[in-house]
Each structure stands twice: as C-alpha cells, then as structure tokens.
Motif scaffolding. Sequence first.
Motif, PDB file in Angstrom:
ATOM      1  N   PRO A  51       0.798  -1.231   0.000  1.00 11.03           N
ATOM      2  CA  PRO A  51       0.000   0.000   0.000  1.00 11.03           C
ATOM      3  C   PRO A  51       0.828   1.278   0.000  1.00 11.03           C
ATOM      4  N   LEU A  52       2.147   1.158   0.169  1.00  7.59           N
ATOM      5  CA  LEU A  52       3.012   2.343   0.194  1.00  7.59           C
ATOM      6  C   LEU A  52       3.348   2.749  -1.234  1.00  7.59           C
ATOM      7  N   HIS A  53       2.917   3.952  -1.647  1.00  9.97           N
ATOM      8  CA  HIS A  53       3.178   4.354  -3.021  1.00  9.97           C
ATOM      9  C   HIS A  53       3.812   5.734  -3.160  1.00  9.97           C
ATOM     10  N   ILE A  54       3.933   6.475  -2.066  1.00 11.76           N
ATOM     11  CA  ILE A  54       4.635   7.755  -2.093  1.00 11.76           C
ATOM     12  C   ILE A  54       5.465   7.866  -0.816  1.00 11.76           C
ATOM     13  N   TRP A  55       6.719   8.263  -0.971  1.00  9.17           N
ATOM     14  CA  TRP A  55       7.557   8.691   0.164  1.00  9.17           C
ATOM     15  C   TRP A  55       8.417   9.822  -0.378  1.00  9.17           C
ATOM     16  N   ASN A  56       8.038  11.046  -0.053  1.00 11.87           N
ATOM     17  CA  ASN A  56       8.773  12.210  -0.542  1.00 11.87           C
ATOM     18  C   ASN A  56       9.616  12.814   0.580  1.00 11.87           C
ATOM     19  N   ASP A  57      10.839  13.198   0.222  1.00  6.68           N
ATOM     20  CA  ASP A  57      11.756  13.911   1.098  1.00  6.68           C
ATOM     21  C   ASP A  57      11.716  15.368   0.648  1.00  6.68           C
ATOM     22  N   ASP A  58      10.974  16.211   1.392  1.00  4.37           N
ATOM     23  CA  ASP A  58      10.660  17.568   0.947  1.00  4.37           C
ATOM     24  C   ASP A  58      11.402  18.622   1.759  1.00  4.37           C
ATOM     25  N   GLU A  59      11.807  19.689   1.055  1.00  2.10           N
ATOM     26  CA  GLU A  59      12.353  20.885   1.690  1.00  2.10           C
ATOM     27  C   GLU A  59      11.527  22.081   1.230  1.00  2.10           C
ATOM     28  N   PHE A  60      10.918  22.783   2.188  1.00  2.35           N
ATOM     29  CA  PHE A  60      10.128  23.973   1.901  1.00  2.35           C
ATOM     30  C   PHE A  60      10.945  25.210   2.286  1.00  2.35           C
ATOM     31  N   ALA A  61      11.084  26.142   1.376  1.00  2.00           N
ATOM     32  CA  ALA A  61      11.729  27.407   1.693  1.00  2.00           C
ATOM     33  C   ALA A  61      10.872  28.181   2.691  1.00  2.00           C
TER      34      ALA A  61
END
Length: 248
Positions: A51-61
Amino acid sequence: MRLPSAFEREHYVIEHRPFETLGCIERDWLKARLHFRFGETGKPAHTALGPLHIWNDDEFAPRSGFGMHAHANVEIVTYVRAGAITHEDSVGNTGRIEAGNVQVMSAGKGIRHAERNEESELTQLFQIWLKPRTLDREPRWTMRRFDLDVQPGCMIVLASGHVADVRAGALAIDAAARVLASTMLAGQTLGHVMHDAAQAYLVTTTGCVDVNEVRLAARDGAAVIGERMLTISAIDDTTIVMVELGDR
C-alpha cells in the motif's frame, strides 16, 4: 495473511535506493526527492511496495508551501524533521506541526488542505502516502509529538493500522502498515523482527547506517523484501524512519 510470491521467495533482498538516484521535483520554493515513482517522475523500478506508493523527502523554503488542494482515499503521514509546517483543511482543522511531531491525515471521501512553511527557516519533512483499507470514509486529521531522543536505539511506533499499536499510543491510520522511527547514536545496533510476509521501506536522515550489512548514506532509502530479521547499526548519530507493510 498473504504468502510471499515465487518472485519474492527467490528475491529476498534489500534494495538500496541512494538519495542521488531518486526522482526530483524542484521549484523556486520546493525541493522534493521521490523514493517512489510518481507519474513520469522517478525511476520506473521504484514502484509501489504494497500500500506504500509515495515517500517524498521535501524541503520547503521559508514563507512558502502548498495552498488549498484536494485529496481523496489516501492515508498521509507527515514526519517533520526540521522547522515546522502549518496545516489547514476544509473540515476545520488547523495545526502547526514542528520538528519531532507527526501528522496523520485520512483523506477519506475527500478533503482540501493547505500545508505551508510559515517559519523564517527551512522546513524538512518526510511525507508518506498509503492506500487505505476502506474507501470513502469520513476525513480525519490528528497530530502528536514523539520524543524519540528519550529512548535512543529503540523502535517507536508513530502511526499504525493495527489496534494494539493505537492502544499503546500510535496515531491511527486505515492501512495495513506501521510507521516506526528510532533515534540512534553512533555505534548503536538494534534488531527488528519482521512478521511473516512483511515488506518494509526504511530511510535514514542525517547519518549513515548499515541495514543487514547494506550501507545507507544520509537520506538514502532501502526496500526490504522477504527479510525476517533486520539488524540496523548506526555509523553516525541519526534518526531512521521505517514503514512496515502487511497485516500482523
């Protein structure tokens, strides 16, 4: 409980996904690395794991983020690693999720939400999407702080689709999965027993770890298929986050 396929039985592996090989989305305010392929972005081999279909490593300014946008029938777990993210949604929930906090949003039959970095510093987070067991439920949002530093070298369940974990303090998700994390000091080793036919995905944050002798650098991922025992050794101080997939 699902038995492993013939392919899985012949391919009990830890698939290393180095950070620099991940799909990438960049805007002037956002840097996102994608552990799983999304649309046409990312490696074709980086497919969903159960069931895991997204894993994002995000950086927001600073002073940036996503305005109101819609989701439906997805369980979204957000683990904030640095800074903070501010949440607002169409069913009246608001919250500031700072480093060390975990947010769960069950989109259910449909929800609109905004997620913004209203701080003066960079925000870093993992965002994990899971397919729900049940479609079109009522939307739900919750958050909680987890002090992982209090128990270094121990796996803590952050969110789970299993009743016993929720009773013990984990945030509830409607998915056949558990989200776990551990702060580890350099030189520490922990063992984690996988239940029958489970798969997992693990990411480190700031330091290197060995997972069953596979070396992960900072922010690398590893897909775990068929292993019954994980031995995780910290080379540096770090925090690891893992999603274990399957019904117990």
